[in-house]
Design an enzyme around this catalytic site. Structure first.
Site, short mmCIF file in Angstrom:
data_model
loop_
_atom_site.label_atom_id
_atom_site.label_comp_id
_atom_site.label_asym_id
_atom_site.label_seq_id
_atom_site.Cartn_x
_atom_site.Cartn_y
_atom_site.Cartn_z
N CYS A 238 -0.53 4.11 2.06
CA CYS A 238 -0.32 3.94 3.49
C CYS A 238 1.11 4.26 3.91
O CYS A 238 1.33 4.90 4.94
CB CYS A 238 -0.64 2.50 3.92
N ASP A 239 2.07 3.80 3.11
CA ASP A 239 3.46 3.79 3.58
C ASP A 239 4.44 4.63 2.77
O ASP A 239 5.60 4.74 3.15
CB ASP A 239 3.96 2.34 3.59
N CYS B 29 0.83 -1.20 0.00
CA CYS B 29 0.00 0.00 0.00
C CYS B 29 0.87 1.25 0.00
O CYS B 29 1.34 1.69 1.05
CB CYS B 29 -0.93 0.01 1.22
#
Length: 331
Positions: free
Chosen positions: A139-140, A136
């Site tokens: 997300c990261d 992701c």
């Protein structure tokens, strides 16, 4: 034979969508029961730092899910550690059977079984998950400002992730096993124009390499599909972008699905194609796949289940699911 119980609302799944649905349903005095499933807490339990959850500058994924579970319990949700093995949506009350042998009847059902990222299946990939290996970018990606990263894949997801990562990384290497991408042409054009992107064609990732103390990614080894030649690519982050698989096996032949198994919900609604069955989170979301959007959909599902049950108790028609031709109100 196990016990049989009849509940107003049964929630299957225990990620952000399931726990949020439980909080709202419990506060509506619906006395919900939540069956956690094979991975209590969902995908966030294998995530390290979460820095995009409103109200927490940084929180560990497992800690966030523990807080959600505690909240759901505190407001009155009964949480069951079991796995649903089959459901019958052909008639109300709906029926769910668990691995523990229990049979659950429910007047309204909320499905929040989530989705799982598809992985390459490498031992080294598993070793560094959460320590430089991710599925992701949204997300990261923030963690890799000014660093080099690698993305594996060739479809829309891979190209979109690679483009997103150029906002942070100094260089993005996209590794694809073929000599052309499957992504939409407009996305490919954007990718080819981006000076931060380099594409390694006709290669597959053989191994993720990294440090032991502390655990962290330092590079990947890619192999040419024709010659077998190995190329070492330094990077601090490795993103696998070969798609997601919704956990819709329980209902795939009973609910309308699309995009490879994601449950279809009505526009601006959590209502599915079966009246009284609602779906939320990554099980339905093939676009955003974020904890906060999953939580929002869990809220929607609980509010709509409450309204569905109220109308049913009053003897009103529930022949069509809310949202499918009916107006849905949040309050």
């Amino acid at each position: 034979m196990g016990e049989t119980r009849h509940e107003k609302v049964l929630i299957i799944g225990s990620g952000p969508a399931g726990y949020t649905a439980a909080v709202y349903a419990a506060r509506a005095m619906l006395e919900p029961v939540l069956i956690q499933g094979i991975q209590p807490g969902g995908q966030l339990t294998i995530t390290t730092d979460v820095e995009n959850w409103p109200g927490d500058t940084s929180i560990l994924g497992p800690d966030l899910m523990a807080k959600m579970e505690a909240h759901a319990r505190e407001v009155g949700t009964e949480i069951v550690s079991d796995i649903v093995t089959s459901v019958d949506l052909s008639a109300r009350p709906f029926t769910a059977v668990t691995d523990g042998g229990a049979t659950w009847k429910a007047d309204a059902l909320i499905l929040a079984t989530g989705a799982q990222a598809k992985w390459l299946g490498l031992p080294s990939e598993e070793k560094y998950k959460g320590f430089g290996v991710s599925a992701c970018a949204t997300c990261d990606g923030f963690f890799y400002r000014g660093q080099e990263v690698v993305v594996a894949g060739g479809g829309n997801t891979a190209v979109e992730e690679a483009l997103f990562l150029t906002n942070f990384a100094s260089k993005v290497t996209l590794i694809h096993r073929r000599d052309s991408l499957r992504a939409e042409k407009i996305l490919q054009e954007r990718l080819f124009r981006n000076p931060k992107v380099e594409i390694l064609w006709d290669h597959t990732v053989d191994e993720v390499v990294g440090s032991e103390a502390p655990l962290g990614v330092e590079g990947v080894r890619a192999r040419h599909v024709a010659t077998g030649a190995v190329t070492a690519i330094p990077c601090k982050g490795f993103f696998v972008a070969i798609g997601h698989a919704p956990a819709s096996e329980l209902v795939a032949d009973q609910l309308e699905t699309h995009h490879g198994g994601y449950v279809v919900t009505a526009p601006d609604s959590a209502a599915t194609s079966v009246p009284g069955v609602f779906a939320a989170g990554d099980l339905t979301d093939h676009v955003y796949r974020q904890a906060v959007t999953s939580a929002g959909m869990g809220c929607m599902a609980a509010l709509e289940a409450e309204r569905f049950l109220a109308e049913n108790d009053e003897g009103k028609s529930v022949s069509e699911p809310l949202g499918w031709g009916a107006e849905v109100r949040a309050g």
